[in-house]
Design a protein around this motif. Structure first.
Motif, PDB file in Angstrom:
ATOM      1  N   VAL A  21       0.825  -1.210   0.000  1.00 28.46           N
ATOM      2  CA  VAL A  21       0.000   0.000   0.000  1.00 28.46           C
ATOM      3  C   VAL A  21       0.860   1.261   0.000  1.00 28.46           C
ATOM      4  CG1 VAL A  21      -1.907  -1.168   1.149  1.00 28.46           C
ATOM      5  CG2 VAL A  21      -0.215   0.043   2.527  1.00 28.46           C
ATOM      6  N   GLU A  41      -0.442   5.013  -5.805  1.00 32.14           N
ATOM      7  CA  GLU A  41      -1.634   4.366  -6.344  1.00 32.14           C
ATOM      8  C   GLU A  41      -1.601   4.232  -7.857  1.00 32.14           C
ATOM      9  OE1 GLU A  41      -6.043   5.923  -6.545  1.00 32.14           O
ATOM     10  OE2 GLU A  41      -5.649   5.169  -4.526  1.00 32.14           O
ATOM     11  N   ARG A  73      -3.747  -5.158  -5.174  1.00 30.22           N
ATOM     12  CA  ARG A  73      -4.433  -3.963  -4.686  1.00 30.22           C
ATOM     13  C   ARG A  73      -5.827  -3.892  -5.301  1.00 30.22           C
ATOM     14  NH1 ARG A  73      -0.145   0.941  -4.587  1.00 30.22           N
ATOM     15  NH2 ARG A  73      -0.062   0.627  -6.839  1.00 30.22           N
ATOM     16  N   ARG A  83     -10.646   0.432  -8.252  1.00 25.41           N
ATOM     17  CA  ARG A  83     -11.480   1.516  -7.757  1.00 25.41           C
ATOM     18  C   ARG A  83     -12.867   1.456  -8.403  1.00 25.41           C
ATOM     19  NH1 ARG A  83      -6.834   3.935  -9.273  1.00 25.41           N
ATOM     20  NH2 ARG A  83      -7.875   5.117 -10.936  1.00 25.41           N
TER      21      ARG A  83
END
Length: 208
Positions: free
Chosen positions: A77, A81, A170, A173
């Protein structure tokens, strides 16, 4: 979410015209409580060592060895991004952070995924250049499992009782999911773990 269920229901409606309804739950994409969790990959099968794949991974990824016993999710993380990244966990402490290079050759993706929007997803790139490489690195039969719990996934590999390699990913979105839908594409498998989940169960109402 649940496009496989929709596709199945649509196909069934063609066979049975009376089955022309589908139960759906509609949520605003702007709801601040809506989120997509990452679904991590676990590849079970003997004879797969991430260390043997480092040379080919380094052609596209920056590869960093992780400290034994460290928190792999925290390292993942921490990557910006906008960069595609994942963590690979293997037997005997083989743990690596892979971050896609800005100038990486992504041409081979076009042979399996014609949609530009889908190809731009980090999960698509990790599936193609990392997960598939692990699956193809051994001759034993492969079993895939998925989990949204990084502690569970990490524990399975570090425990060592099962021959397993894991890939921590990850989340996609919400806006990426809509962009793929608007482009006419389909999200990669196990990449839309929406939360919170809709409660399910059986409700009985007396008629007397």
């Amino acid at each position: 979410d649940g496009h496989h269920r929709f596709e199945t229901a649509s196909a069934f409606a063609v066979e049975s015209p009376g089955a022309d309804r589908l139960l759906a739950f509609i949520v605003s994409a702007r709801d601040p409580g809506l989120a997509v969790l990452p679904t991590h990959r676990i590849i079970f099968g003997a004879g797969r060592s991430p260390g043997r794949l480092l040379a080919q991974w380094r052609e596209r990824f920056q590869v960093e060895s992780l400290e034994p016993g460290s928190d792999p999710l925290a390292r993942l993380v921490a990557v910006p991004e906008e960069r595609t990244a994942c963590v690979v966990l293997g037997p005997a402490g083989q743990e690596f952070l892979l971050t896609l290079k800005p100038d990486a050759d992504l041409g081979p993706l076009a042979t399996t995924e014609p949609n530009d929007t889908v190809r731009a997803l980090g999960i698509t790139r990790v599936e193609h250049f990392v997960v598939r490489e692990i699956i193809g690195a051994g001759e034993s039969t492969v079993t895939l499992d998925y989990s949204a719990d990084p502690a569970k996934v990490t524990g399975i590999v570090r425990d060592g009782r099962a021959a397993a390699v894991a890939v921590l990913v990850r989340p996609s979105r919400v806006e990426q999911v809509f962009a793929v839908a608007d482009s006419g594409g389909v999200m990669p498998p196990k990449s839309t773990y929406f939360v919170p989940k809709v409660p399910s169960g059986l409700v009985l109402r007396p008629l007397d």
